[in-house]
Design a protein around this motif. Structure first.
Motif, PDB file in Angstrom:
ATOM      1  N   LYS A  45       0.827  -1.208   0.000  1.00  0.00           N
ATOM      2  CA  LYS A  45       0.000   0.000   0.000  1.00  0.00           C
ATOM      3  C   LYS A  45       0.863   1.260   0.000  1.00  0.00           C
ATOM      4  O   LYS A  45       0.614   2.198  -0.770  1.00  0.00           O
ATOM      5  CB  LYS A  45      -0.936  -0.014   1.216  1.00  0.00           C
ATOM      6  CG  LYS A  45      -1.916   1.151   1.246  1.00  0.00           C
ATOM      7  CD  LYS A  45      -2.922   1.001   2.376  1.00  0.00           C
ATOM      8  CE  LYS A  45      -2.216   1.230   3.688  1.00  0.00           C
ATOM      9  NZ  LYS A  45      -3.121   1.299   4.844  1.00  0.00           N
ATOM     10  N   ASP A  46       1.887   1.299   0.840  1.00  0.00           N
ATOM     11  CA  ASP A  46       2.782   2.460   0.897  1.00  0.00           C
ATOM     12  C   ASP A  46       3.506   2.662  -0.435  1.00  0.00           C
ATOM     13  O   ASP A  46       3.654   3.790  -0.904  1.00  0.00           O
ATOM     14  CB  ASP A  46       3.809   2.300   2.016  1.00  0.00           C
ATOM     15  CG  ASP A  46       3.190   2.380   3.408  1.00  0.00           C
ATOM     16  OD1 ASP A  46       2.024   2.805   3.529  1.00  0.00           O
ATOM     17  OD2 ASP A  46       3.887   1.999   4.371  1.00  0.00           O
ATOM     18  N   THR A  47       3.945   1.563  -1.033  1.00  0.00           N
ATOM     19  CA  THR A  47       4.640   1.651  -2.316  1.00  0.00           C
ATOM     20  C   THR A  47       3.698   2.159  -3.397  1.00  0.00           C
ATOM     21  O   THR A  47       4.093   2.982  -4.241  1.00  0.00           O
ATOM     22  CB  THR A  47       5.234   0.284  -2.716  1.00  0.00           C
ATOM     23  OG1 THR A  47       6.076  -0.177  -1.655  1.00  0.00           O
ATOM     24  CG2 THR A  47       6.045   0.390  -3.991  1.00  0.00           C
ATOM     25  N   LYS A  48       2.459   1.693  -3.390  1.00  0.00           N
ATOM     26  CA  LYS A  48       1.479   2.166  -4.383  1.00  0.00           C
ATOM     27  C   LYS A  48       1.249   3.669  -4.250  1.00  0.00           C
ATOM     28  O   LYS A  48       1.137   4.375  -5.260  1.00  0.00           O
ATOM     29  CB  LYS A  48       0.140   1.418  -4.219  1.00  0.00           C
ATOM     30  CG  LYS A  48       0.157   0.016  -4.750  1.00  0.00           C
ATOM     31  CD  LYS A  48      -1.141  -0.681  -4.454  1.00  0.00           C
ATOM     32  CE  LYS A  48      -1.935  -0.801  -5.720  1.00  0.00           C
ATOM     33  NZ  LYS A  48      -3.100  -1.689  -5.583  1.00  0.00           N
ATOM     34  N   LEU A  49       1.187   4.158  -3.018  1.00  0.00           N
ATOM     35  CA  LEU A  49       0.981   5.591  -2.807  1.00  0.00           C
ATOM     36  C   LEU A  49       2.167   6.405  -3.336  1.00  0.00           C
ATOM     37  O   LEU A  49       1.982   7.423  -4.008  1.00  0.00           O
ATOM     38  CB  LEU A  49       0.758   5.887  -1.325  1.00  0.00           C
ATOM     39  CG  LEU A  49      -0.569   5.419  -0.735  1.00  0.00           C
ATOM     40  CD1 LEU A  49      -0.566   5.579   0.783  1.00  0.00           C
ATOM     41  CD2 LEU A  49      -1.723   6.184  -1.349  1.00  0.00           C
ATOM     42  N   ILE A  50       3.363   5.957  -3.035  1.00  0.00           N
ATOM     43  CA  ILE A  50       4.554   6.662  -3.523  1.00  0.00           C
ATOM     44  C   ILE A  50       4.616   6.589  -5.042  1.00  0.00           C
ATOM     45  O   ILE A  50       4.909   7.585  -5.712  1.00  0.00           O
ATOM     46  CB  ILE A  50       5.828   6.092  -2.868  1.00  0.00           C
ATOM     47  CG1 ILE A  50       5.829   6.469  -1.381  1.00  0.00           C
ATOM     48  CG2 ILE A  50       7.089   6.613  -3.564  1.00  0.00           C
ATOM     49  CD1 ILE A  50       6.872   5.762  -0.556  1.00  0.00           C
TER      50      ILE A  50
END
Length: 158
Positions: A45-50
């Protein structure tokens, strides 16, 4: 200068490698029981946001430079998972981040954007040795981390 819309592989490689490096720095200061609690779904999820921030800023740069209307590239979860498991080497990361920075900097507000903030953090993570004298294979090839193999493959749509 020019602007080039980077493909989803490039964006995924940069975003996921950033997450992995960030976690490595955090883990150095935490007890094992806490570092083992990092949830895989949160990483994705964090990677998708970045990745979304990076893709959006890249499209904004291309659109500003060429008065175009490109949409940000979509980054698949499969690509994110691939690069979380196999992040770029230090030299590859430096090359990919520098390329991203060059392609995303065309519009006036880039220097105050969240993407620029991420890029600055990314560049600060890279050891000096990885920036000094990369070999040709380190600089252009990214076979160890997946499908990025040449500078041209790191490009996208123009």
């Amino acid at each position: 200068m020019s602007a080039w819309q980077l493909n989803s592989t490039h964006i995924a490689a940069v975003a996921a490698s950033f997450i992995v490096r960030s976690e490595e720095q955090i883990r150095k200061d935490l007890p094992d029981w806490l570092t083992n609690a990092i949830d895989d779904e949160d990483r994705v999820k964090d990677t998708k946001l970045i990745a979304a921030v990076l893709a959006s800023e890249n499209a904004k740069s291309v659109n500003y430079r060429y008065s175009a209307a490109w949409e940000p590239v979509e980054v698949s979860e499969a690509l994110i998972r691939h690069f979380l498991a196999s992040p770029l080497t230090d030299t590859q990361f430096h090359t990919a981040v520098s390329c991203y920075d060059y392609q995303a900097c065309e519009h006036p507000s880039y220097g105050t954007s969240k993407a620029f903030e991420y890029v600055s953090e990314m560049l600060d993570m890279i050891p000096q040795a990885a920036m000094d004298a990369p070999t040709e294979s380190d600089y252009w090839g990214m076979e160890e981390a997946g499908s990025i193999t040449t500078a041209m493959d790191m490009g996208g749509q123009a």
